[in-house]
Enzyme design. Sequence first.
Site, PDB file in Angstrom:
ATOM      1  N   TYR A 116     -37.575   1.927 -43.011  1.00 15.10           N
ATOM      2  CA  TYR A 116     -37.337   3.164 -43.757  1.00 15.10           C
ATOM      3  C   TYR A 116     -38.067   4.696 -43.584  1.00 15.10           C
ATOM      4  CZ  TYR A 116     -40.690   2.191 -47.717  1.00 15.10           C
ATOM      5  OH  TYR A 116     -41.024   1.641 -48.440  1.00 15.10           O
ATOM      6  N   CYS A 117     -38.119   5.931 -44.094  1.00 13.06           N
ATOM      7  CA  CYS A 117     -38.953   6.933 -44.137  1.00 13.06           C
ATOM      8  C   CYS A 117     -38.213   7.815 -45.610  1.00 13.06           C
ATOM      9  CB  CYS A 117     -39.006   7.362 -43.080  1.00 13.06           C
ATOM     10  SG  CYS A 117     -37.740   7.921 -41.863  1.00 13.06           S
ATOM     11  N   ASN A 118     -38.056   8.831 -45.072  1.00 10.45           N
ATOM     12  CA  ASN A 118     -37.829   9.846 -45.978  1.00 10.45           C
ATOM     13  C   ASN A 118     -36.295  10.577 -46.390  1.00 10.45           C
ATOM     14  OD1 ASN A 118     -39.568   9.923 -47.427  1.00 10.45           O
ATOM     15  ND2 ASN A 118     -41.226  11.623 -45.762  1.00 10.45           N
ATOM     16  N   CYS A 122     -34.748  11.929 -41.832  1.00 11.03           N
ATOM     17  CA  CYS A 122     -36.436  11.774 -40.525  1.00 11.03           C
ATOM     18  C   CYS A 122     -36.124  10.385 -40.332  1.00 11.03           C
ATOM     19  CB  CYS A 122     -37.129  11.003 -42.217  1.00 11.03           C
ATOM     20  SG  CYS A 122     -38.849   9.854 -41.515  1.00 11.03           S
TER      21      CYS A 122
END
Length: 162
Positions: A116-118, A122
């Site tokens: 995951y990220c933002n 993202c």
Amino acid sequence: MIPDLRRHLLEALVIVALGAVIGLSVNYRLIGALLEGRLAPPAPVPTSEGYPAPITLGQLQEALAAGEIVAVDARDAESYAEGHLPGALSLPLKEAEARLEAFRLRVDPATALAVYCNGYGCPDSFDLAMKLIAEGYGRVAVFEGGLPEWRDAGLPVDEGAP
């Protein structure tokens, strides 16, 4: 004019009703399973054709609670330190090449991963997932909602350096 309008409305109603009957009869098993609560989301799994599988918030929560998956944060170390999913490992996309060997020593390639990220805008989570797949990790999923969706759901967020 009005009798034509009534006839056309009646014909449209018959077509819609016929479509509903056909749709319900074709999907009766799916509808029955849904009504009985048997529609469990598929386990976060494996990649198909070399691409990461998507994983929803609910699936990720269940898999993390069951210890079936490891969350991997693709953001930079500073963002990770400000907040990350509990137990998530930090592997920033920009540092992945340099840190992959250490990551591989810590995480077996057979382990299911959720990167995951933002959030939805993202691309780092997808790019890191592709890199992990290329490195031999066969069970890689992407949590597209990322930390924003996790946080917005009121779920716990840990803080601290990787």
